[in-house]
Scaffold this motif. Structure first.
Motif, short mmCIF file in Angstrom:
data_model
loop_
_atom_site.label_atom_id
_atom_site.label_comp_id
_atom_site.label_asym_id
_atom_site.label_seq_id
_atom_site.Cartn_x
_atom_site.Cartn_y
_atom_site.Cartn_z
N GLY A 150 1.12 -1.27 -0.11
CA GLY A 150 -0.02 -0.10 0.16
C GLY A 150 0.86 1.33 0.15
O GLY A 150 0.08 1.97 -0.49
N ASP A 189 -6.53 1.28 -4.30
CA ASP A 189 -7.06 1.74 -3.02
C ASP A 189 -8.16 2.59 -3.67
O ASP A 189 -9.36 2.51 -3.24
CB ASP A 189 -6.54 1.30 -2.06
N ASP A 206 -9.39 -7.39 -7.51
CA ASP A 206 -8.72 -8.61 -8.08
C ASP A 206 -9.88 -9.82 -8.43
O ASP A 206 -9.95 -9.77 -9.32
CB ASP A 206 -8.18 -9.52 -6.63
N GLY A 301 1.84 -6.70 -0.26
CA GLY A 301 0.48 -6.83 0.37
C GLY A 301 -0.13 -7.17 -0.85
O GLY A 301 -0.51 -7.96 -1.23
N ASN A 305 -2.14 -10.74 -5.60
CA ASN A 305 -3.17 -10.07 -6.75
C ASN A 305 -2.94 -11.27 -7.26
O ASN A 305 -2.19 -11.36 -8.32
CB ASN A 305 -2.36 -8.50 -7.63
O1 KG4 Z 1 2.30 -4.99 2.73
P1 KG4 Z 1 0.40 -4.61 3.18
O2 KG4 Z 1 -0.33 -5.57 3.01
O3 KG4 Z 1 0.70 -3.69 3.61
C1 KG4 Z 1 1.49 -2.73 3.41
O4 KG4 Z 1 1.17 -1.64 2.83
O5 KG4 Z 1 2.38 -2.03 4.31
O6 KG4 Z 1 -0.16 -4.16 1.50
C2 KG4 Z 1 -1.84 -3.73 1.41
C3 KG4 Z 1 -2.36 -3.04 -0.01
C4 KG4 Z 1 -3.20 -3.02 -0.05
O7 KG4 Z 1 -3.18 -1.82 -1.00
C5 KG4 Z 1 -3.98 -3.86 -1.02
O8 KG4 Z 1 -5.16 -2.77 -1.65
C6 KG4 Z 1 -3.21 -5.00 -1.52
O9 KG4 Z 1 -2.01 -4.12 -0.19
N1 KG4 Z 1 -3.72 -6.08 -1.93
C7 KG4 Z 1 -3.78 -6.22 -2.77
C8 KG4 Z 1 -4.65 -7.08 -2.75
N2 KG4 Z 1 -4.51 -7.98 -1.32
C9 KG4 Z 1 -4.54 -6.66 -1.05
N3 KG4 Z 1 -3.89 -5.23 -4.19
C10 KG4 Z 1 -4.59 -6.43 -4.93
N4 KG4 Z 1 -4.53 -7.23 -5.74
C11 KG4 Z 1 -4.93 -8.31 -4.33
N5 KG4 Z 1 -5.19 -9.68 -3.95
#
Ligand code: KG4
Length: 364
Positions: A150, A189, A206, A301, A305
């Motif tokens: 994110g 997001d 997704d 995160g 995807n």
């Molecule tokens: O690494 P993370 O848990 O948190 C930090 O930002 O440190 O990443 C969160 C991000 C969010 O923007 C969320 O929408 C994205 O990861 N995310 C995804 C999917 N699962 C989580 N983006 C696209 N497809 C997914 N399946």
């Protein structure tokens, strides 16, 4: 008998409270309490996150120790996420780790959250018999890691010695490309929010993209030199596409537009997702080619995807890469990855002073 190395790790950088235990290099537990309180606000509210961490941290640590079958007196050291992240959230995990380490008289280990994401590739999960998974496979050095979350979109070159080694265990990290504006997860997001989807929008994009046509809405791709990324132009292009459609259809809201345009959200999600994945993979391919590296990993995160994971498999086949895609449980924030980094830093004797403070912003 030699004493076991038992590391407890605490992760509290954003809105997940997590604790994990590694015993002699094998992950024994990884407990995550996600905070639902932010959903109604469409994003993480820092004050509420800190409070929820305070409520969750004790039961989460307790459960992680119980599941691992270790007592706190067995611990060799405590690792914690020092940053980057939300300062109030980080302070909860940091203070808890310090208090416990002081009480037990054991060392503290600070872990950079971004390095933690990359170290997820070295986690050795326990097999059902509690020993070591036979599926354990980690990249060899040097490798490239696409770190997409994110808050970050980076291509990292990871160097070190082939594990297991007698020398230094933690590798070296060099950022060779990164976003100059928004992160990939942020783009997902924010676009999801415009479509009226819940937070975080990435998983919803997704899900809906699976039902859509990725060629329906061509979106802008950036033209940035080198290995850097940019997602703000794509976000604007997405917004303008919607604005133009609202105008053309004479609709006032997205819901009204969706009633007139069949499969609107699904096609937009599929188009957005395909564009993000294409942008990410093209730069990664350029970096891998230029540097002559064929070990390629993905972390963070957004690595959950499905289209990005499939693109890794496809690029791997096409360009002869050996690809490393983390299990879903290690993609979003978790303490197992912090524990893995903590374990290596423990073996390296790399400890942190008790008066160190967390940091909201930092590089890998
Ligand atoms: O690494 P993370 O848990 O948190 C930090 O930002 O440190 O990443 C969160 C991000 C969010 O923007 C969320 O929408 C994205 O990861 N995310 C995804 C999917 N699962 C989580 N983006 C696209 N497809 C997914 N399946």
């Amino acid at each position: 008998m030699e004493k076991k190395v038992v590391i407890l790790a605490i992760e509290s950088s954003c809105d997940d409270t997590s604790a994990a235990v590694i015993v002699d290099g094998v992950l024994k537990s990884n407990v995550i309490a996600s905070q639902k309180v932010h959903e109604e606000f469409g994003g993480v509210v820092p004050e509420l996150a800190s409070r929820a961490h305070q409520q969750n941290i004790l039961p989460v640590v307790d459960t992680a120790l119980a599941r691992a079958g270790v007592r706190k007196e067995d611990l060799s050291a405590i690792a914690f996420t020092r940053g980057p992240g939300l300062l109030g959230s980080l302070l909860v995990g940091t203070s808890f780790a310090k208090g416990l380490a002081l009480a037990l008289g054991i060392p503290l280990i600070d872990v950079n959250h971004l390095q933690g994401h990359v170290m997820a590739h070295f986690i050795r999960p326990a097999s059902p018999d509690g020993v070591q998974s036979t599926e354990y496979r980690c990249p060899s050095f040097p490798f490239l890691c696409l770190l997409v979350s994110g808050g970050n979109s980076q291509i990292i070159k990871v160097t070190g010695e082939r594990l297991p080694v007698t020398g230094k265990h933690m590798p070296e990290f060099e950022i060779i490309g990164q976003t100059i504006d928004d992160a990939a997860g942020e783009a997902f997001d924010k676009c999801a929010k415009v479509l009226g989807l819940p937070y975080p929008g990435g998983p919803w994009i997704d899900k809906l993209a699976k039902l859509g046509d990725a060629t329906k809405y061509p979106l802008a791709k950036p033209n940035i030199a080198g290995y850097d990324y940019s997602f703000s132009g794509l976000k604007t292009s997405f917004l303008y596409t919607l604005r133009d459609m609202l105008k053309a259809e004479g609709a006032e809201t997205i819901d009204a537009l969706a009633e007139r345009v069949p499969n609107l959200r699904e096609d937009l999600c599929a188009s957005l997702q395909a564009t993000v994945v294409d942008i990410l993979m093209r730069k990664l391919r350029k970096a891998a080619k230029d540097l002559g590296i064929n070990q390629v990993a993905v972390a963070g995160g957004v690595s959950a995807n499905s289209a990005l994971r499939q693109a890794f498999i496809d690029y791997g086949k096409k360009y002869g890469w050996e690809v490393f895609i983390p299990p879903f449980s290690f993609t979003t924030d978790n303490a197992a990855m912090i524990c893995q980094a903590g374990y290596f830093k423990y073996l390296d004797g790399d400890f942190c002073a008790i008066d160190e403070v967390p940091y909201a912003k930092t590089q890998i």
